[in-house]
Design a protein around this motif. Structure first.
Motif, mmCIF file in Angstrom:
data_model
loop_
_atom_site.group_PDB
_atom_site.id
_atom_site.type_symbol
_atom_site.label_atom_id
_atom_site.label_comp_id
_atom_site.label_asym_id
_atom_site.label_seq_id
_atom_site.Cartn_x
_atom_site.Cartn_y
_atom_site.Cartn_z
ATOM 1 N N LEU A 55 -12.319 -50.866 -29.365
ATOM 2 C CA LEU A 55 -10.873 -50.738 -29.491
ATOM 3 C C LEU A 55 -10.559 -50.067 -30.824
ATOM 4 O O LEU A 55 -10.941 -50.575 -31.883
ATOM 5 C CB LEU A 55 -10.212 -52.108 -29.410
ATOM 6 C CG LEU A 55 -8.680 -52.109 -29.434
ATOM 7 C CD1 LEU A 55 -8.125 -51.384 -28.217
ATOM 8 C CD2 LEU A 55 -8.149 -53.543 -29.484
ATOM 9 N N GLU A 115 -1.437 -44.807 -30.698
ATOM 10 C CA GLU A 115 -1.855 -45.716 -31.756
ATOM 11 C C GLU A 115 -3.058 -46.571 -31.363
ATOM 12 O O GLU A 115 -3.788 -47.029 -32.242
ATOM 13 C CB GLU A 115 -0.689 -46.619 -32.168
ATOM 14 C CG GLU A 115 0.457 -45.852 -32.853
ATOM 15 C CD GLU A 115 1.556 -46.774 -33.309
ATOM 16 O OE1 GLU A 115 1.495 -47.987 -32.979
ATOM 17 O OE2 GLU A 115 2.486 -46.298 -33.984
ATOM 18 N N GLU A 116 -3.262 -46.802 -30.072
ATOM 19 C CA GLU A 116 -4.377 -47.646 -29.640
ATOM 20 C C GLU A 116 -5.192 -46.919 -28.586
ATOM 21 O O GLU A 116 -4.655 -46.386 -27.619
ATOM 22 C CB GLU A 116 -3.850 -48.976 -29.085
ATOM 23 C CG GLU A 116 -4.933 -50.004 -28.825
ATOM 24 C CD GLU A 116 -4.366 -51.384 -28.513
ATOM 25 O OE1 GLU A 116 -3.839 -52.015 -29.437
ATOM 26 O OE2 GLU A 116 -4.444 -51.818 -27.346
ATOM 27 N N ARG A 146 -8.940 -47.108 -26.251
ATOM 28 C CA ARG A 146 -10.073 -47.901 -25.773
ATOM 29 C C ARG A 146 -11.175 -46.941 -25.326
ATOM 30 O O ARG A 146 -10.979 -46.153 -24.399
ATOM 31 C CB ARG A 146 -9.645 -48.805 -24.625
ATOM 32 C CG ARG A 146 -10.683 -49.864 -24.240
ATOM 33 C CD ARG A 146 -10.158 -50.679 -23.068
ATOM 34 N NE ARG A 146 -8.974 -51.414 -23.419
ATOM 35 C CZ ARG A 146 -8.969 -52.669 -23.870
ATOM 36 N NH1 ARG A 146 -10.115 -53.320 -24.003
ATOM 37 N NH2 ARG A 146 -7.839 -53.284 -24.168
ATOM 38 N N ARG A 184 -7.634 -48.598 -33.381
ATOM 39 C CA ARG A 184 -6.219 -48.569 -33.769
ATOM 40 C C ARG A 184 -6.049 -47.499 -34.844
ATOM 41 O O ARG A 184 -6.711 -47.555 -35.872
ATOM 42 C CB ARG A 184 -5.754 -49.942 -34.260
ATOM 43 C CG ARG A 184 -5.703 -50.978 -33.140
ATOM 44 C CD ARG A 184 -5.159 -52.319 -33.625
ATOM 45 N NE ARG A 184 -4.962 -53.246 -32.519
ATOM 46 C CZ ARG A 184 -5.901 -54.075 -32.079
ATOM 47 N NH1 ARG A 184 -7.107 -54.066 -32.644
ATOM 48 N NH2 ARG A 184 -5.647 -54.882 -31.074
#
Length: 234
Positions: A119, A160-161, A163, A121
């Motif tokens: 993950l 912003e995120e 995976r 960020r």
């Protein structure tokens, strides 16, 4: 009016859309000379004085960030030297487009494992502009497996995120992220961070039945009571 040497090495240095004009006095420029700066916005076609840059000393810098405020427009700057009774010719900078000519600083990256994935960020660098650039931005992600150096790259719209999936569990990966726009390849990568995906799954432990525990407690109690009665009769 008499002419004095014109400024040399006129250039615009830009980082995160903060634009600074650099120049040097021409050889033989009088020690008491001051310098004035004008800017051109191609859309209007007019040269205008730059506030706070009309009477500069040689070591001073001229901040053009508020003048070159449209990231997509084209601009130019020019500088001349002057004294009370002399002036130089203007020296012009190269054409300058903020979004394509600035250097984008490194984004801030945070990294953690999430099973067979990582993950990410991502926070963009702080840009000196009032216009949002998120719609123009692209992220390039480089992922490298630590144990053997195997690497792959990803490109995606900025968010912003992120995976990164389909990784091996319990394996360390190192990641760098770079922010780009459709007009700009002058980007600084983020700090390289490393993290393990979550550990491999282990066989689940069968849950212990509460009823079985209670029966075991009752059985032990019953055996203890029976033993006590037996020895009491002896």
């Amino acid at each position: 009016m008499l002419c004095i040497p014109h400024p040399v090495n006129v250039s615009i240095w830009s980082f995160n859309l903060e634009h600074i004009l650099h120049f040097l006095p021409g050889p033989g420029t009088p020690a008491n000379a001051l310098f004035g700066v004008q800017a051109l916005k191609f859309r209007t076609g007019k040269w205008r004085d730059v506030a706070r840059c009309t009477r500069m000393k040689p070591a001073e810098l001229c901040d053009l960030s508020k003048v070159f405020k449209d990231p997509l427009d084209m601009y130019q700057a020019k500088v001349r030297a002057f004294t009370s009774d002399q002036t130089s010719d203007w020296t012009e900078s190269a054409h300058f487009q903020p979004l394509s000519d600035t250097i984008l600083g490194p984004p801030l990256l945070m990294l953690s494992g999430c099973g067979n994935c990582l993950l990410l960020r991502v926070s963009p660098p702080r840009l000196k502009t009032e216009q949002p650039l998120s719609l123009l931005a692209e992220l390039r992600v480089q992922v490298q497996r630590s144990r053997d150096g195997a690497r792959f790259d990803l490109r995606m719209p900025y968010r912003e995120e992120i995976r990164v999936e389909h990784l091996q569990r319990g394996v360390e990966y190192c990641v760098t992220v770079t922010l780009h726009t459709m007009f700009n390849e002058n980007s600084t990568p983020s700090k390289r961070l490393c993290a393990e995906s979550s550990p491999p799954l282990t066989a689940p432990v069968a849950p212990v039945s509460i009823v079985a525990v209670l029966l075991s407690v009752l059985l032990v109690s019953s055996l203890g009571l029976a033993a006590h009665r037996f020895f009491s009769r002896l």
